[in-house]
Design a protein around this motif. Sequence first.
Motif, PDB file in Angstrom:
ATOM      1  N   TYR A 169       9.996   7.261  17.314  1.00  0.00           N
ATOM      2  CA  TYR A 169      10.834   6.297  18.039  1.00  0.00           C
ATOM      3  C   TYR A 169      11.420   5.278  17.074  1.00  0.00           C
ATOM      4  CZ  TYR A 169      12.022   2.067  20.534  1.00  0.00           C
ATOM      5  OH  TYR A 169      12.685   0.953  20.963  1.00  0.00           O
ATOM      6  N   ILE A 186      14.176   6.785  15.097  1.00  0.00           N
ATOM      7  CA  ILE A 186      15.391   6.936  15.899  1.00  0.00           C
ATOM      8  C   ILE A 186      16.073   5.580  16.043  1.00  0.00           C
ATOM      9  CG2 ILE A 186      16.304   7.499  18.184  1.00  0.00           C
ATOM     10  CD1 ILE A 186      14.219   9.609  18.478  1.00  0.00           C
ATOM     11  N   THR A 190      19.724   4.710  14.204  1.00  0.00           N
ATOM     12  CA  THR A 190      20.935   4.697  15.035  1.00  0.00           C
ATOM     13  C   THR A 190      21.493   3.291  15.151  1.00  0.00           C
ATOM     14  OG1 THR A 190      19.543   4.469  16.977  1.00  0.00           O
ATOM     15  CG2 THR A 190      20.329   6.669  16.472  1.00  0.00           C
ATOM     16  N   THR A 219      23.235   3.041   9.935  1.00  0.00           N
ATOM     17  CA  THR A 219      24.158   4.070  10.395  1.00  0.00           C
ATOM     18  C   THR A 219      25.069   4.436   9.231  1.00  0.00           C
ATOM     19  OG1 THR A 219      25.607   2.328  11.096  1.00  0.00           O
ATOM     20  CG2 THR A 219      24.146   3.222  12.748  1.00  0.00           C
ATOM     21  N   HIS A 249      21.218  10.833   6.387  1.00  0.00           N
ATOM     22  CA  HIS A 249      21.004  11.873   7.391  1.00  0.00           C
ATOM     23  C   HIS A 249      20.770  13.228   6.744  1.00  0.00           C
ATOM     24  CE1 HIS A 249      22.700   8.638   9.875  1.00  0.00           C
ATOM     25  NE2 HIS A 249      21.817   9.098  10.728  1.00  0.00           N
ATOM     26  N   LEU A 285      17.514  13.995  15.177  1.00  0.00           N
ATOM     27  CA  LEU A 285      18.023  12.694  14.750  1.00  0.00           C
ATOM     28  C   LEU A 285      19.013  12.863  13.601  1.00  0.00           C
ATOM     29  CD1 LEU A 285      17.975   9.586  14.597  1.00  0.00           C
ATOM     30  CD2 LEU A 285      15.943   9.772  13.178  1.00  0.00           C
ATOM     31  N   ASN A 313      22.653  13.589  14.153  1.00  0.00           N
ATOM     32  CA  ASN A 313      23.440  12.381  14.410  1.00  0.00           C
ATOM     33  C   ASN A 313      24.610  12.612  15.375  1.00  0.00           C
ATOM     34  OD1 ASN A 313      23.721   9.651  14.107  1.00  0.00           O
ATOM     35  ND2 ASN A 313      25.085   9.809  12.339  1.00  0.00           N
ATOM     36  N   ILE A 340      20.661  13.967  19.279  1.00  0.00           N
ATOM     37  CA  ILE A 340      19.726  12.896  19.609  1.00  0.00           C
ATOM     38  C   ILE A 340      19.149  13.100  20.999  1.00  0.00           C
ATOM     39  CG2 ILE A 340      19.545  10.408  19.991  1.00  0.00           C
ATOM     40  CD1 ILE A 340      21.454  10.049  17.679  1.00  0.00           C
ATOM     41  N   ALA A 360      16.455  15.483  20.540  1.00  0.00           N
ATOM     42  CA  ALA A 360      15.280  14.864  19.921  1.00  0.00           C
ATOM     43  C   ALA A 360      14.472  14.088  20.952  1.00  0.00           C
ATOM     44  CB  ALA A 360      15.709  13.951  18.783  1.00  0.00           C
ATOM     45  N   ALA A 385      20.918   8.836  24.592  1.00  0.00           N
ATOM     46  CA  ALA A 385      21.567   9.175  23.314  1.00  0.00           C
ATOM     47  C   ALA A 385      22.914   8.487  23.200  1.00  0.00           C
ATOM     48  CB  ALA A 385      21.720  10.683  23.202  1.00  0.00           C
TER      49      ALA A 385
END
Lengths: 137, 505
Positions: free
Chosen positions: B254, B257, B261, B265, B275, B318, B321, B326, B329, B488
Amino acid sequence: MKSLILHTATRLMIGVLVLFSLFLFFRGHDEPGGGFIGGLVGAGAFTLYAIAFGTEATRQVLRIHPITLIAYGLLSLVVSGLIPMFIAEPFLTGKWLFIEWGAFDTKLSTPLLFDIGVYLCVVGFIVTVIFSLEEEG
Amino acid sequence: MNGMLVLPVAIPLITATLGLLFRKSSQLQRWIGVLGAVALLGSAVVLFRDVYADGIQVLQLGNWAAPFGITLVADMLTMLMVGISAIMGLIIAIYSLYDIDKERERFGYYPLLHILIMGVNGSFLTGDIFNLYVWFEVMLIASFILLALGNSKNQLQGALKYVFINLFSSLVFLFGVALLYGMTGTLNMADLAVRLPEVENTGLVTTTAMIFMVAFGIKAAVFPLFFWLPASYHTPPVAISAIFGGLLTKVGVYALIRVFTLLFTVESAHNDYLHTILLWVGGFTMVIGVLGAASHMEFRKILSFHIVSQIGYMIMGLAFNTAMGIMGAIFYVLHNILAKSNLFLISGVAQRLLGTFELKKMGGLYKHYPFLAVLFLISAFALAGFPPLSGFWAKLSLVKAGLSIEQYVITGVAILVGLLTLFSMTKIWLTAFWSPVPDEKPEHFGKIPLFGAGKLYILMIPVMIIAGLIIMVGLYAQPLLELCMTAAEQLLDPSVYIEAVLGPQ
């Protein structure tokens, strides 16, 4: 530990230490002090007593089981956080009650309640640790 | 402002406090433990409805405005995670009624369990990166004690490894937080998201991102930082193994993620290395974990290695992207918590019946306990990704996400790992369930019923509930898939999150 000096000194010191811890506790919030540091000094007093007279005697002096002390501390923390929620304000918002007596104006607040909780938790936790160490060794 | 937002943290705290106050009475402890978990689930449902109806909910603790105070934020991802942790809390509380001995109860098992859940929920809800660190510590301290409670040699050995590697990870996390604060002068995650793209030293941003990847990677047990997990998770009682294996590693996922995000980024790091690295990490985690599982013959060790392997899928989602990735995921996290915990819980029942976790000494479960075998099959097939169980949809959406952005190699690896997962589940099936009854079996084997005298049904009820949820999610996946898609989409458009916390920009 059987030492006349330690025994006599402890009897004299313990009152001073407890008073000092309360002084530090009430000095908190605006000045250095508060529940955590006050609790440490308070726990120091009981630790000294435990070293001088043993854990059994300290348990009797303390009267209340240290883990119960932690529980009451947590309870006080939670209650101080929940009070503002009853008047639809966020958790932990500081609420103050000023009482004017004339000579001494008293300020009661949820941060005070929170600090009492911290004090109890710290004393309870440290005394628990000291007791376990002393009793195992 | 939504004052209720604090409840998933406050209710476990109240429960733990009451548990401590009444710790003398084992009966009261149990009642408080279970009722507290029910109340938590209730609060999660209420909050979930708020988030579902009105979007992201925010609470400024102590009425201190963001970014100066601590903010609690609930978006769809948070609520899905809080919801599943509340479900798991209840399941484990029920399972513990039989599984946890008097000795552990006396040392405060139930309060600790609730403190652990408080830490988990706090990590999901907080909108402040330093506060996240604090919740991680709360969670870790509770888990240290739960892991070591009981003091067997085996347990202490596992707990030591767990403590040291996790303290190290906390330290790394703290370095990362310090660097972030140095660069931007803020710790509020929404505020960080606004300021990070403006930082000129983009190299430092990438470095900080890597530091966070290591810190959370250790917690989530990704390759090459997973060694502590299979070394410690098979040592405590099954109820504790199950909540650790099901829930705790997913808090690391978590956190990954969330930061990858919201904070790190492509815009804030000005490149896409991060990524790509995540993609490799995910791939290796999947393969190494499943190979580790194939090489072991102890029930819970196999499951522990599978935790690692499954984390790889989530990291892969993840790393894609994209909304689809997501979503996959998140769905995978939810499905995996159910399937994995259930397998742990079933291993506990099997151990009660056969007296061992060693597969070579097990056998005959199918002959004498066919219902348990069916429940195992449901969870194992869900883990391997058989239709129509929950794992199928999780894998399908990840595979679809991978193919749609032409990541053929890693998608192929993911499918292959699914096959290998099936292999080790078959291994458990063949030995523990299908092989003949072992000679050295406990006397009660085959005689003690699952339901009735012996109270094994206390263990079976949680197992049946989760198995039911797995089937339900499998047969009726669309609503949950849609919720994951909402989550997401919210994650990929941080402006909504930022506006909810800081007000209109």
